[in-house]
Design a protein around this motif. Structure first.
Motif, PDB file in Angstrom:
ATOM      1  N   ASP A   1     -49.159 -47.388  23.724  1.00  0.00           N
ATOM      2  CA  ASP A   1     -48.790 -45.966  23.711  1.00  0.00           C
ATOM      3  C   ASP A   1     -48.254 -45.539  22.343  1.00  0.00           C
TER       4      ASP A   1
ATOM      5  N   ARG B   1     -48.043 -52.245  27.103  1.00  0.00           N
ATOM      6  CA  ARG B   1     -48.336 -50.841  27.415  1.00  0.00           C
ATOM      7  C   ARG B   1     -47.576 -49.919  26.455  1.00  0.00           C
ATOM      8  N   GLU B   2     -46.299 -50.212  26.230  1.00  0.00           N
ATOM      9  CA  GLU B   2     -45.497 -49.398  25.306  1.00  0.00           C
ATOM     10  C   GLU B   2     -46.036 -49.481  23.878  1.00  0.00           C
TER      11      GLU B   2
ATOM     12  N   SER C   1     -43.195 -53.779  25.832  1.00  0.00           N
ATOM     13  CA  SER C   1     -44.335 -54.231  26.625  1.00  0.00           C
ATOM     14  C   SER C   1     -45.622 -53.879  25.893  1.00  0.00           C
TER      15      SER C   1
ATOM     16  N   THR D   1     -54.837 -48.738  23.666  1.00  0.00           N
ATOM     17  CA  THR D   1     -54.695 -49.159  25.058  1.00  0.00           C
ATOM     18  C   THR D   1     -53.773 -50.371  25.176  1.00  0.00           C
ATOM     19  N   GLU D   2     -53.324 -50.606  26.382  1.00  0.00           N
ATOM     20  CA  GLU D   2     -52.510 -51.787  26.656  1.00  0.00           C
ATOM     21  C   GLU D   2     -53.294 -53.057  26.343  1.00  0.00           C
ATOM     22  N   ASN D   3     -54.563 -53.082  26.742  1.00  0.00           N
ATOM     23  CA  ASN D   3     -55.400 -54.261  26.512  1.00  0.00           C
ATOM     24  C   ASN D   3     -55.575 -54.514  25.012  1.00  0.00           C
TER      25      ASN D   3
END
Length: 158
Positions: free
Chosen positions: A130, A126-127, A124, A135-137
């Motif tokens: 990380d 988000r992963e 994802s 950031t996820e964005n």
């Protein structure tokens, strides 16, 4: 934590990610084993707010980078195995398309290459964020831009 269950639950994603980096079955297997060994040794530092697979891929990526520094070699992404083509012409077209795609991905600078490969492995945004300390964005926007650049490059006349 049951180590065998932990291993079985995360082996595939770690192995696939590391294989995508090194493009060598034996190297990916070795790095995966070393990743789990290091993870078990450092289990106290695991932050359960992130997925175990993300943590493991980060460990694996660091091990791979260290190996590259030691060996001073470059990943060869030209090892492409084709499935059964319908005809010899189809095989040549598919091989050329794959060669161009592999070349485009190989020429990406870090961390763009990692973003693209991690997303292709099913992680994802988000992963990915990380794993790369972003950031996820950032991961989402980066992937979109990378994908568009690769598609544009593949559409260029040769």
């Amino acid at each position: 934590m049951d180590i065998e269950q932990f291993y079985k639950a995360n082996y595939r994603i770690v192995y696939c990610y590391l294989f995508s980096l090194c493009q060598d079955i034996h190297t990916a297997e070795d790095l995966t084993s070393e990743t789990f060994l290091r993870a078990i040794q450092k289990i106290d530092s695991y932050d359960d707010r992130i997925r175990a697979s993300t943590w493991l891929c980060t460990i694996g990526r660091n091990l791979y980078r260290n190996q590259l520094k030691r060996e001073s070699r470059r990943t060869d992404l030209e090892k492409v195995i084709l499935s059964d083509p319908d005809s010899p012409e189809d095989a040549l077209l598919r091989k050329e398309k794959l060669r161009l795609l592999v070349q485009a991905v190989e020429e990406l600078e870090e961390p763009k290459r990692q973003v693209f490969l991690l997303r292709c492995q099913g992680m994802s945004f988000r992963e990915i964020g990380d794993a790369l300390g972003k950031t996820e964005n950032w991961a989402r926007v980066s992937y979109f831009r990378i994908k568009e650049a690769i598609l544009q490059r593949l559409e260029e006349p040769r």
